[in-house]
Design an enzyme around this catalytic site. Structure first.
Site, short mmCIF file in Angstrom:
data_model
loop_
_atom_site.label_atom_id
_atom_site.label_comp_id
_atom_site.label_asym_id
_atom_site.label_seq_id
_atom_site.Cartn_x
_atom_site.Cartn_y
_atom_site.Cartn_z
N GLY A 90 0.83 -1.20 0.00
CA GLY A 90 0.00 0.00 0.00
C GLY A 90 0.86 1.23 0.00
O GLY A 90 2.07 1.15 -0.24
N GLY A 91 0.24 2.35 0.25
CA GLY A 91 0.94 3.62 0.20
C GLY A 91 2.13 3.69 1.14
O GLY A 91 3.11 4.36 0.88
N PHE A 92 2.03 2.95 2.25
CA PHE A 92 3.08 3.11 3.24
C PHE A 92 4.16 2.04 3.14
O PHE A 92 5.18 2.15 3.77
CB PHE A 92 2.48 3.08 4.64
CG PHE A 92 1.63 4.27 4.93
CD1 PHE A 92 2.23 5.50 5.12
CD2 PHE A 92 0.27 4.18 4.98
CE1 PHE A 92 1.48 6.62 5.38
CE2 PHE A 92 -0.50 5.30 5.25
CZ PHE A 92 0.09 6.52 5.43
N GLY A 93 3.91 0.98 2.36
CA GLY A 93 4.95 -0.04 2.27
C GLY A 93 4.38 -1.38 1.89
O GLY A 93 3.21 -1.50 1.52
N THR A 94 5.23 -2.38 1.97
CA THR A 94 4.85 -3.72 1.56
C THR A 94 4.74 -4.62 2.79
O THR A 94 5.52 -4.47 3.73
CB THR A 94 5.92 -4.28 0.60
OG1 THR A 94 6.21 -3.26 -0.33
CG2 THR A 94 5.42 -5.49 -0.13
N VAL A 95 3.80 -5.55 2.75
CA VAL A 95 3.58 -6.42 3.90
C VAL A 95 3.96 -7.85 3.54
O VAL A 95 3.61 -8.34 2.46
CB VAL A 95 2.10 -6.39 4.33
CG1 VAL A 95 1.93 -7.08 5.66
CG2 VAL A 95 1.59 -4.97 4.40
N LYS B 171 5.53 -5.35 8.12
CA LYS B 171 5.35 -4.26 7.16
C LYS B 171 6.67 -3.52 7.01
O LYS B 171 7.23 -3.03 7.99
CB LYS B 171 4.25 -3.31 7.64
CG LYS B 171 4.12 -2.09 6.79
CD LYS B 171 2.78 -1.44 6.97
CE LYS B 171 2.01 -1.52 5.69
NZ LYS B 171 0.64 -1.19 5.76
N ASP C 65 -6.33 6.98 5.69
CA ASP C 65 -6.38 6.09 4.54
C ASP C 65 -7.33 4.92 4.80
O ASP C 65 -6.93 3.76 4.74
CB ASP C 65 -4.96 5.59 4.20
CG ASP C 65 -4.89 5.02 2.78
OD1 ASP C 65 -5.85 5.23 2.01
OD2 ASP C 65 -3.89 4.37 2.45
#
Ligand SMILES: *[C@@H]1O[C@H](CO)[C@@H](O)[C@H](O)[C@H]1NC(C)=O
Ligand SMILES: *[C@@H]1O[C@H](CO)[C@@H](O)[C@H](O)[C@H]1NC(C)=O
Ligand SMILES: *[C@@H]1O[C@H](CO)[C@@H](O)[C@H](O)[C@H]1NC(C)=O
Ligand SMILES: *[C@@H]1O[C@H](CO)[C@@H](O)[C@H](O)[C@H]1NC(C)=O
Length: 798
Positions: free
Chosen positions: A481-486, A500, A605
């Protein structure tokens, strides 16, 4: 139990309107020739445009005592200023122009702080509502009200004692920045000291930022008042009927104001911004808003506890007791203390336990997961009506009272004892070995963490190597997502986690800052928020370790077609009661972020991707608090807008958007509508041919509220299972709540706490006005949102 309502009857006229307009003689200025101005002359000074009047006014409570005051002619019960609020005068008094040029309220010594420069100096009432006498103006000396355009002086606003009692009360607006009750601060103007209420309805702060009060014209009458209930509000007048309506308030939940309810009583606030002080069961009202036990406790041993769900007492706590492993530990601790009046226990696994020495500042709010247990006599047979917590915990989510019970050692056999001892010895050895390595590895961390109070937290710091191993070198990606990858991973203790990896560059925030923010996020506990277990800040990497929520995100279930394209197996269909439960859970979690947290956390978000589902479809909101972790530079790289197209509130389109909690409300409303319709706002727009005009909320409004055909908007895949008798109520609530959340003007949207109540059905839902795309804010920009190309600006009907 009698309810005692604190009188916040905001619209009740307490002066009789006829009495004032009929017998009074109007004049436009008061000069030396008119002196003295006696009470019995019934004269009023009128402003040039006729908005305000000044003169002697009888007190609503005692008609033989008078204030020299300024009021609105259209609403003459609203006094905006008084010369003598703390010392009303009798009907033989007068306002005198003395020989030496002073204006004195005789027989008192109260006078205005100026000397007339000539005999032609006059007292006049300006159209702004200020009295003017030579260099003096009543604006220098406000009471509890500020008018548009008024320069804010360096004195504090002081609230009245009650609506009818104009004497200085105990709530102050200090330095235009914070509210205080005696010395206790309880409200803060987070945009900095106020400077100005403008004539077009903006409440401006020194930082240049402002609060939107209303969106009206310049000629609307407005005022900023520190009300007797301790809240700071902006009012606008409806010119049609001369009534005031609230357009802005500082404190959303009035029960947060201290001192509204007395000893032993519980504050309940309702949606109309009023509070009632309720006596708990087993108690009765004494003076004012205080309560006393009906049966006095004589022998502490002869007592029992009454459970009050959703109640927290915030004062009178015994400072020595803050936690207990179980409810019964907390209870026994209190029973053993004769001075203990009860205790508060929190049902979220945190072990919060507070013993009460006095029942002070009790508050009831369905958002709190605490119950208060108050000590009553064993002979007291009152039944509590403060119920529902256990049920809530069960229906929202399966109960997870985390701490395991201590092993039962009551009947140990020798053999068992031996086994236990062996285990104990082994564990001790293991623990020592582990501890030794731990200490070696983490000395450095512990030093810094100690300073931040991090070692108090249930938050673990992982090394990058540990997380690389746990996630199999970040191989199993489960989302981004906008903040990073999980990534999915498994810790050595077999706990499954979601790791994350944040996108933020290492240069922007120091390790310490990152820890501090992570610590804030870790303190947020709610059944419907994903738990943060740990973090890692190493080699320029920032990783957060969360609990793994097995069923994935809501979008997979709502929009299965889109997911199928990505080659993922089809998800089961969510039925109506599951959808309803998801909506309530998410609303409660966001309300908790907005209203119950000490740190003000906006989500920024909210979208189906960020709503994760447990095995039983209990929702868990994720990605909260990440906006706090983003630094300024990161925000710029996201072109100033955080959030996702299709869920962004219209106010983001402004040049300098003022983003409040209401932006989250908008995004939630969109998600709620998508839960009902099973269609995604943005995707529908792109895929259908004549889609330029299409806006999900508008379409839903027309179908559901104008054409009254709710069935048309429901997720078509669920139509067969839609049973009118069984589901129409919850569906109706979900649709109307969504339309309210999707109002283009932030002020029109309900707060998240109210949204939760609307969904629960504990408040009635008024028919919503139409939701339109455009936002007619005070900013000159009316640029349409990205993705909504044509169509002219429209005004909301409100
Ligand atoms: C105002 O008038 C009084 C007499 O009516 C006079 O004694 C006084 O000096 C005058 N004051 C000024 C400032 O002109
Ligand atoms: C208040 O704001 C208005 C509009 O921005 C401005 O014209 C006025 O001078 C301000 N007044 C004060 C006292 O700052
Ligand atoms: C209850 O009140 C105490 C004392 O003010 C506070 O620390 C605690 O967070 C409150 N709990 C909840 C759930 O609001
Ligand atoms: C319990 O009853 C009293 C009196 O009828 C009422 O004022 C109060 O609101 C009730 N409490 C709850 C939690 O509903």
């Amino acid at each position: 139990m009698a309810a005692f309502a604190v009188t916040v009857l905001l619209f009740l006229p307490i002066f009789s309107a006829a009495a004032i307009s009929d017998q009074y003689v109007n004049f436009t200025s008061f000069s030396i020739q008119d002196s003295p101005w006696r009470v019995d002359q019934n004269r009023v000074l009128v402003s040039p445009g006729g908005s305000f009047a000044a003169g002697f006014r009888p007190l609503p409570t005692s008609p033989h005592l008078f204030l020299f005051a300024v009021w609105y002619r259209q609403s003459n019960e609203t006094i905006v200023w008084a010369m003598n609020r703390d010392s009303p005068v009798s009907n033989s008094s007068s306002l005198v122009f003395s020989k030496d040029g002073k204006l004195i309220l005789s027989p008192t010594t109260i006078s205005v702080n100026a000397t007339a420069s000539s005999n032609s100096t006059k007292l006049v009432l300006e159209e702004t509502g200020g009295l003017q006498f030579d260099s003096w103006t009543s604006f220098d000396d406000p009471m509890d009200t500020i008018l548009p355009g008024q320069t804010l002086p360096s004195i504090n606003l002081v609230a009245r004692r009650s609506l009818a009692d104009y004497r200085s009360g105990f709530y102050n607006l200090v330095n235009w920045t914070s509210l205080s009750f005696y010395d206790e601060k309880y409200g803060n103007i987070d945009k900095g000291p106020l400077t100005n209420l403008t004539s077009d309805g903006l409440l401006k702060a020194k930082t240049g930022d402002y609060y939107l009060a209303d969106f009206g014209e310049n000629d609307t009458l407005r005022r900023l008042t520190l009300d007797p209930d301790g809240n700071l509000r902006v009012y606008s007048m409806n010119p049609a009927n001369g009534r005031w309506f609230i357009v802005w308030r500082l404190i959303p939940n009035l029960c947060r104001v201290p001192g509204l309810c007395g000893l032993n009583s519980i504050c309940m606030s309702d949606v109309d911004d009023q509070v009632s002080c309720v006596c708990p069961p087993g108690f009765r009202r004494t003076a004012g808003s205080r309560c006393e036990p009906i049966i006095n406790i004589t022998a502490p041993a002869e007592t029992r506890f009454l459970q009050l769900d959703f109640v927290n007492f915030t004062k009178g706590l015994n400072p020595n007791v803050t936690s207990a492993p179980t409810l019964s530990n907390c209870e026994t601790g209190c029973l053993d203390q004769p001075s203990c009046r009860g205790f508060v226990y929190q049902f979220d696994g945190s072990g919060y336990c507070a013993h009460l020495e006095q029942l002070l500042e009790g508050r009831w709010s369905p958002g709190t997961l605490t119950a208060a247990y108050i000590r009553v006599s064993k002979r007291e047979n009152a039944i509590t009506n403060f119920t529902g917590l256990t049920e809530l915990v069960n229906t929202t989510c399966p109960v997870r009272l985390l701490l395991p019970e201590a092993p039962d050692m009551s009947n140990p056999r020798n053999r068992n004892l031996a086994i236990v001892c062996c285990f104990f010895a082994l564990e001790l050895l293991g623990a020592m070995a582990f501890f030794w390595t731990f200490i070696r590895r983490h000395t450095h961390y512990r030093e810094s963490a100690g300073n931040l109070g991090l070692d108090q937290l249930p938050l673990r710091r992982f090394t990058l190597a540990e997380l690389t191993a746990a996630t199999d070198d970040f191989s199993h990606e489960i989302g981004s997502g906008g903040f990073g990858t999980v990534y999915k991973g498994e810790l050595p203790d077999h706990r499954v986690v979601a790791v994350k990896r944040l996108k933020f560059s290492s240069r922007c925030s120091s390790d310490a800052e990152f820890w501090a923010e992570a610590a804030i996020i870790a303190r947020l506990h709610h059944l419907n928020l994903v738990r943060l277990w740990g973090f890692c800040a190493e080699k320029g990497q920032r990783l957060l370790v969360y609990e793994y929520v097995p069923n994935g995100s809501l979008n997979k279930f709502l929009f299965p077609a889109a997911v199928r394209e990505q080659g993922v197996a089809e998800a089961p269909m969510l039925d109506w009661s599951t959808r309803y439960r998801i909506a309530i859970g998410v609303a409660r979690a966001i309300a908790y972020l907005h209203e119950e947290c000490r740190e003000w956390v906006l989500h920024c978000d909210i979208k189906p991707e960020n709503i994760l589902l447990e095995n039983d479809f209990c929702p868990k909101v994720s990605d909260f608090g990440l906006a706090k972790l983003a630094t300024k530079a990161d925000m710029v790289s996201m072109s100033g807008i955080r959030g996702t197209r299709g869920y962004l509130a219209p106010e983001w389109a402004g040049i300098n958007p003022t983003i409040t909690a209401k932006a989250d409300v908008y995004s939630f409303g969109m998600v709620l509508l998508e839960i009902v319709c099973g269609i995604r706002n943005m995707e529908f727009q792109q895929s259908s041919m004549e889609s330029c005009e299409w806006y999900l909320p508008k379409w839903a409004y027309e179908k559901a509220c104008v054409e009254k055909k709710v069935e048309d908007i429901l997720d078509p895949r669920l139509l067969q299972s839609y049973d009118c008798r069984q589901h129409s109520k919850i569906v109706d609530r979900m649709v109307k709540t969504a339309i309210w959340c999707l109002q283009d003007r932030p002020e029109m949207r309900p707060s998240m706490g109210k949204v939760a109540k609307m969904l629960e059905g504990t408040v009635d839902i008024v028919e919503p006005p139409q939701a339109t795309i455009f936002f007619l804010g005070p900013s000159p920009s009316l640029s349409p949102l990205p993705g909504q190309k044509n169509s002219a600006p429209k005004t909301a009907d409100a």
